[in-house]
Scaffold this motif. Sequence first.
Motif, PDB file in Angstrom:
ATOM      1  N   CYS A 147      49.984  47.824  42.523  1.00 34.12           N
ATOM      2  CA  CYS A 147      48.845  47.200  42.031  1.00 34.12           C
ATOM      3  C   CYS A 147      47.444  47.615  43.051  1.00 34.12           C
ATOM      4  O   CYS A 147      47.559  48.099  43.951  1.00 34.12           O
ATOM      5  CB  CYS A 147      48.977  45.611  41.989  1.00 34.12           C
ATOM      6  N   LEU A 148      46.466  47.127  42.608  1.00 33.17           N
ATOM      7  CA  LEU A 148      45.121  47.190  43.508  1.00 33.17           C
ATOM      8  C   LEU A 148      45.295  46.718  44.706  1.00 33.17           C
ATOM      9  O   LEU A 148      44.540  47.373  45.643  1.00 33.17           O
ATOM     10  CB  LEU A 148      44.192  46.539  42.633  1.00 33.17           C
ATOM     11  N   TRP A 149      45.961  45.779  45.122  1.00 32.66           N
ATOM     12  CA  TRP A 149      46.111  45.159  46.439  1.00 32.66           C
ATOM     13  C   TRP A 149      47.325  45.684  47.143  1.00 32.66           C
ATOM     14  O   TRP A 149      47.890  44.949  48.118  1.00 32.66           O
ATOM     15  CB  TRP A 149      46.296  43.614  46.509  1.00 32.66           C
ATOM     16  N   HIS A 150      47.943  46.672  46.795  1.00 32.60           N
ATOM     17  CA  HIS A 150      49.457  47.172  47.271  1.00 32.60           C
ATOM     18  C   HIS A 150      49.337  47.347  48.729  1.00 32.60           C
ATOM     19  O   HIS A 150      49.931  47.081  49.560  1.00 32.60           O
ATOM     20  CB  HIS A 150      49.893  48.082  46.631  1.00 32.60           C
ATOM     21  N   ASP A 151      48.080  48.081  49.235  1.00 37.14           N
ATOM     22  CA  ASP A 151      47.873  48.360  50.448  1.00 37.14           C
ATOM     23  C   ASP A 151      47.337  47.285  51.558  1.00 37.14           C
ATOM     24  O   ASP A 151      47.530  47.615  52.731  1.00 37.14           O
ATOM     25  CB  ASP A 151      46.864  49.564  50.750  1.00 37.14           C
ATOM     26  N   TYR A 152      47.079  46.224  50.980  1.00 36.51           N
ATOM     27  CA  TYR A 152      46.926  45.092  51.932  1.00 36.51           C
ATOM     28  C   TYR A 152      48.160  44.230  52.153  1.00 36.51           C
ATOM     29  O   TYR A 152      48.744  43.870  51.230  1.00 36.51           O
ATOM     30  CB  TYR A 152      45.746  44.176  51.120  1.00 36.51           C
ATOM     31  N   SER A 206      40.722  58.903  35.742  1.00 39.48           N
ATOM     32  CA  SER A 206      40.001  57.616  36.173  1.00 39.48           C
ATOM     33  C   SER A 206      39.738  56.784  35.133  1.00 39.48           C
ATOM     34  O   SER A 206      39.655  55.719  35.596  1.00 39.48           O
ATOM     35  CB  SER A 206      38.644  58.466  36.604  1.00 39.48           C
ATOM     36  N   ALA A 207      39.673  57.093  34.015  1.00 38.86           N
ATOM     37  CA  ALA A 207      39.782  56.311  32.961  1.00 38.86           C
ATOM     38  C   ALA A 207      40.980  55.231  32.949  1.00 38.86           C
ATOM     39  O   ALA A 207      40.901  53.979  32.801  1.00 38.86           O
ATOM     40  CB  ALA A 207      39.233  56.567  31.557  1.00 38.86           C
ATOM     41  N   GLN A 208      42.202  55.822  33.064  1.00 38.81           N
ATOM     42  CA  GLN A 208      43.490  55.189  33.031  1.00 38.81           C
ATOM     43  C   GLN A 208      43.447  54.197  34.228  1.00 38.81           C
ATOM     44  O   GLN A 208      43.846  53.206  34.295  1.00 38.81           O
ATOM     45  CB  GLN A 208      44.563  56.056  33.108  1.00 38.81           C
ATOM     46  N   LEU A 209      43.169  54.864  35.467  1.00 45.19           N
ATOM     47  CA  LEU A 209      43.198  53.864  36.544  1.00 45.19           C
ATOM     48  C   LEU A 209      41.954  52.788  36.467  1.00 45.19           C
ATOM     49  O   LEU A 209      42.428  51.801  36.884  1.00 45.19           O
ATOM     50  CB  LEU A 209      42.693  54.866  37.837  1.00 45.19           C
ATOM     51  N   GLU A 210      40.839  52.975  35.865  1.00 47.10           N
ATOM     52  CA  GLU A 210      40.031  51.752  35.616  1.00 47.10           C
ATOM     53  C   GLU A 210      40.741  50.618  34.630  1.00 47.10           C
ATOM     54  O   GLU A 210      40.736  49.620  35.015  1.00 47.10           O
ATOM     55  CB  GLU A 210      38.754  52.414  35.221  1.00 47.10           C
ATOM     56  N   MET A 211      41.390  51.146  34.019  1.00 51.72           N
ATOM     57  CA  MET A 211      42.239  50.489  32.778  1.00 51.72           C
ATOM     58  C   MET A 211      43.299  49.563  33.459  1.00 51.72           C
ATOM     59  O   MET A 211      43.366  48.394  33.325  1.00 51.72           O
ATOM     60  CB  MET A 211      42.593  51.209  31.670  1.00 51.72           C
ATOM     61  N   LEU A 212      43.926  50.343  34.441  1.00 47.44           N
ATOM     62  CA  LEU A 212      44.952  49.371  35.290  1.00 47.44           C
ATOM     63  C   LEU A 212      44.229  48.512  36.267  1.00 47.44           C
ATOM     64  O   LEU A 212      44.977  47.575  36.563  1.00 47.44           O
ATOM     65  CB  LEU A 212      46.001  50.675  35.925  1.00 47.44           C
ATOM     66  N   LYS A 213      43.223  48.896  36.754  1.00 48.57           N
ATOM     67  CA  LYS A 213      42.246  48.039  37.657  1.00 48.57           C
ATOM     68  C   LYS A 213      42.247  46.742  36.840  1.00 48.57           C
ATOM     69  O   LYS A 213      42.444  45.678  37.534  1.00 48.57           O
ATOM     70  CB  LYS A 213      41.266  48.733  38.086  1.00 48.57           C
ATOM     71  N   GLN A 214      41.671  46.954  35.457  1.00 50.73           N
ATOM     72  CA  GLN A 214      41.184  45.817  34.901  1.00 50.73           C
ATOM     73  C   GLN A 214      42.494  44.712  34.596  1.00 50.73           C
ATOM     74  O   GLN A 214      42.489  43.613  34.520  1.00 50.73           O
ATOM     75  CB  GLN A 214      40.491  45.870  33.605  1.00 50.73           C
ATOM     76  N   PHE A 215      43.585  45.403  34.385  1.00 52.69           N
ATOM     77  CA  PHE A 215      45.042  44.912  34.194  1.00 52.69           C
ATOM     78  C   PHE A 215      45.174  44.033  35.350  1.00 52.69           C
ATOM     79  O   PHE A 215      45.804  42.780  35.330  1.00 52.69           O
ATOM     80  CB  PHE A 215      45.972  45.892  33.887  1.00 52.69           C
ATOM     81  N   ASP A 216      44.848  44.755  36.590  1.00 50.01           N
ATOM     82  CA  ASP A 216      45.221  43.882  37.834  1.00 50.01           C
ATOM     83  C   ASP A 216      44.520  42.777  38.285  1.00 50.01           C
ATOM     84  O   ASP A 216      44.913  41.766  38.627  1.00 50.01           O
ATOM     85  CB  ASP A 216      45.242  44.716  39.010  1.00 50.01           C
ATOM     86  N   LEU A 217      43.321  42.791  37.844  1.00 50.49           N
ATOM     87  CA  LEU A 217      42.172  41.824  37.757  1.00 50.49           C
ATOM     88  C   LEU A 217      42.202  40.735  36.692  1.00 50.49           C
ATOM     89  O   LEU A 217      41.570  39.681  36.942  1.00 50.49           O
ATOM     90  CB  LEU A 217      40.752  42.289  37.740  1.00 50.49           C
ATOM     91  N   SER A 218      43.027  40.990  35.705  1.00 49.74           N
ATOM     92  CA  SER A 218      43.302  39.974  34.752  1.00 49.74           C
ATOM     93  C   SER A 218      44.409  38.977  34.970  1.00 49.74           C
ATOM     94  O   SER A 218      45.573  39.319  35.048  1.00 49.74           O
ATOM     95  CB  SER A 218      43.460  40.784  33.329  1.00 49.74           C
TER      96      SER A 218
END
Length: 111
Positions: free
Chosen positions: A104-109, A47-59
């Motif tokens: 990425c975070l928006w892959h499913d959209y 979950s910490a790694q996924l949160e880090m990747l989410k922040q990478f997506d949002l940057s």
Amino acid sequence: MGRKRLITDSFQVVKRQHRDPDTKEGSLQPEAVLVPAESPTDSSLHSAQLEMLKQFDLSWEYGPCTGITRLQRWERAESLGLSPPLMVRETLLEHVGDPSFMHCLWHDYPL
């Protein structure tokens, strides 16, 4: 002149059956999914790694992320000299083939 038509005049009236609130008939039941046993540290690490990747997506400083994988985005940012975090690449290489890590975070959209 007749009465004004309502939008509900166009649809058939459907009466619902009254059900006993104590029974679970008709309600959605979650499917049983077998999950491999993981230690609590593994799940918190994921979950910490996924949160880090989410922040990478949002940057946005590393460019857009729709339509490409996270690793492709990291490599593109590196080739453009944007200095993406090395920890992101290491995490992605640890989980090659896992869609929750690679996309990425928006892959499913839809685009």
